[in-house]
Design a protein around this motif. Structure first.
Motif, PDB file in Angstrom:
ATOM      1  N   SER A  34      -0.594  -3.578   2.615  1.00 29.98           N
ATOM      2  CA  SER A  34       0.098  -3.051   3.791  1.00 29.98           C
ATOM      3  C   SER A  34       1.274  -2.182   3.371  1.00 29.98           C
ATOM      4  CB  SER A  34       0.617  -4.239   4.618  1.00 29.98           C
ATOM      5  OG  SER A  34       1.512  -3.802   5.616  1.00 29.98           O
ATOM      6  N   ARG A  66      -1.965  -1.559   9.894  1.00 32.20           N
ATOM      7  CA  ARG A  66      -1.020  -0.732  10.652  1.00 32.20           C
ATOM      8  C   ARG A  66       0.085  -1.545  11.322  1.00 32.20           C
ATOM      9  NH1 ARG A  66      -4.556   3.518  12.133  1.00 32.20           N
ATOM     10  NH2 ARG A  66      -5.519   4.215  10.194  1.00 32.20           N
ATOM     11  N   ASP A  80       0.859  -1.189   0.000  1.00 29.78           N
ATOM     12  CA  ASP A  80       0.000   0.000   0.000  1.00 29.78           C
ATOM     13  C   ASP A  80       0.892   1.236   0.000  1.00 29.78           C
ATOM     14  OD1 ASP A  80      -2.499   1.260   0.100  1.00 29.78           O
ATOM     15  OD2 ASP A  80      -2.473   1.389   2.288  1.00 29.78           O
ATOM     16  N   SER A  92      -5.758  -0.456   5.192  1.00 33.28           N
ATOM     17  CA  SER A  92      -5.473   0.354   6.389  1.00 33.28           C
ATOM     18  C   SER A  92      -4.823  -0.537   7.459  1.00 33.28           C
ATOM     19  CB  SER A  92      -6.764   1.003   6.911  1.00 33.28           C
ATOM     20  OG  SER A  92      -6.532   1.875   7.970  1.00 33.28           O
ATOM     21  N   GLY A 134      -7.623  -0.515  10.064  1.00 33.66           N
ATOM     22  CA  GLY A 134      -6.945   0.392  11.010  1.00 33.66           C
ATOM     23  C   GLY A 134      -7.846   1.551  11.397  1.00 33.66           C
ATOM     24  N   ARG A 135      -8.568   2.085  10.427  1.00 35.45           N
ATOM     25  CA  ARG A 135      -9.437   3.235  10.733  1.00 35.45           C
ATOM     26  C   ARG A 135     -10.650   2.803  11.571  1.00 35.45           C
ATOM     27  NH1 ARG A 135      -9.059   7.285   5.464  1.00 35.45           N
ATOM     28  NH2 ARG A 135      -6.847   6.881   5.091  1.00 35.45           N
ATOM     29  N   ASN A 188      -3.612   5.462  -3.168  1.00 31.97           N
ATOM     30  CA  ASN A 188      -4.771   6.350  -3.032  1.00 31.97           C
ATOM     31  C   ASN A 188      -4.260   7.776  -3.203  1.00 31.97           C
ATOM     32  OD1 ASN A 188      -3.844   7.342  -0.471  1.00 31.97           O
ATOM     33  ND2 ASN A 188      -4.726   5.551   0.541  1.00 31.97           N
ATOM     34  N   ASP A 243      -9.326   2.731  14.933  1.00 32.59           N
ATOM     35  CA  ASP A 243      -9.126   4.112  15.414  1.00 32.59           C
ATOM     36  C   ASP A 243     -10.345   4.653  16.161  1.00 32.59           C
ATOM     37  OD1 ASP A 243      -6.609   4.253  14.306  1.00 32.59           O
ATOM     38  OD2 ASP A 243      -7.214   5.390  12.530  1.00 32.59           O
ATOM     39  N   SER A 284     -12.307  -3.141  -0.196  1.00 33.23           N
ATOM     40  CA  SER A 284     -11.284  -2.691   0.764  1.00 33.23           C
ATOM     41  C   SER A 284     -11.881  -2.186   2.072  1.00 33.23           C
ATOM     42  CB  SER A 284     -10.440  -1.567   0.145  1.00 33.23           C
ATOM     43  OG  SER A 284      -9.609  -2.059  -0.861  1.00 33.23           O
ATOM     44  N   THR A 306     -13.419   1.064  -2.369  1.00 28.74           N
ATOM     45  CA  THR A 306     -12.625   1.514  -1.227  1.00 28.74           C
ATOM     46  C   THR A 306     -13.473   2.287  -0.218  1.00 28.74           C
ATOM     47  OG1 THR A 306     -10.570   2.624  -0.605  1.00 28.74           O
ATOM     48  CG2 THR A 306     -11.871   3.682  -2.335  1.00 28.74           C
ATOM     49  N   PHE A 328     -11.310  -0.861   5.690  1.00 30.57           N
ATOM     50  CA  PHE A 328     -10.163  -0.156   6.299  1.00 30.57           C
ATOM     51  C   PHE A 328     -10.059  -0.529   7.774  1.00 30.57           C
ATOM     52  CE2 PHE A 328      -9.139   3.834   3.566  1.00 30.57           C
ATOM     53  CZ  PHE A 328      -9.146   3.078   2.408  1.00 30.57           C
TER      54      PHE A 328
END
Ligand code: G3P
Length: 218
Positions: A188, A170, A6, A168, A135-136, A28, A139, A131, A111, A133
């Protein structure tokens, strides 16, 4: 499970390719900007350079948000190389555009996915990749890996062919947990991929093997 990197960094893409484990690339607009790439001609040229490095799928994201704009932009991106995948946001016109691309044999990556309902819509539209996300999601104190597991369960029950591309990412742990949860692909940054190599017992074990060899062989 396929490994995508990524990033829009040509150096990092080459490093991952040299490792022999690279199946594709995702980018992106933020990642392109991070590399200082701006202006349509430069952006198209950068995608061409990425496609010249990797044989696998390369996701190139549209910035249009209306159906006609997404289709026109996606067609220009798809002309760059046969391994371009048009990355389209999870919005109403995006879903319409994914159906259009599907009907015209252009691969897509849907996405900005954050829920199982969005995942069902993208699969119905025929997206090649989805996709979520993770990680988000983490978050905001939800569980990104659980989202992958829920989507994997639904896709298996329904027989959807869209590939789940955990995004996403991490950490290396995210990669391992995505594999367990049923992701078809992870994308990643290079760091978490290289992090998979690491274990202190590997380092200690190797040091001992080499020390024993030196003792025995002078
Ligand atoms: O693949 C999507 C990814 O680039 C987003 O990652 O770390 O900005 O949430 P992040």
């Amino acid at each position: 499970m396929k490994f995508f990197i990524d990033t829009a960094s040509l150096d990092q893409i080459k490093e991952a390719k040299d490792l022999g484990i690279l199946d594709g690339v995702t980018t992106n607009p933020s990642l392109m900007a991070k590399e200082g790439i701006s202006g349509e001609a430069n952006i198209l040229n950068h995608y061409k350079q990425i496609c010249d490095i990797v044989d696998g799928d390369v996701s190139a994201e549209v910035i249009s948000t209306d159906f006609e704009g997404i289709v026109e932009e996606g067609k220009r991106l798809a002309e760059i190389a046969p391994n371009i995948v048009v990355k389209v946001p999870m919005i109403k016109d995006g879903i319409k555009a994914i159906r259009w691309f599907t009907d015209h044999d252009i691969k897509t990556n849907c996405t900005l996915v954050f829920s199982p309902g969005q995942a069902i819509l993208a699969a119905k539209a025929g997206a090649t990749y989805l996709s979520p996300f993770i990680g988000r999601v983490d978050d905001i104190n939800w569980d990104g890996v659980t989202l992958i597991a829920e989507i994997a369960e639904i896709y298996a029950i329904q027989g959807y062919e869209t590939e789940i591309l955990a995004a996403s990412i991490r950490s290396s742990k995210h990669i391992v947990e995505s594999a367990k949860a049923g992701a078809d692909v992870i994308t990643s940054p290079l760091g978490p991929i290289l992090g998979l190599l690491k274990h202190p017992l590997t380092d200690i074990g190797l040091e001992k093997f080499l020390a024993d060899y030196r003792k025995a062989n002078g």
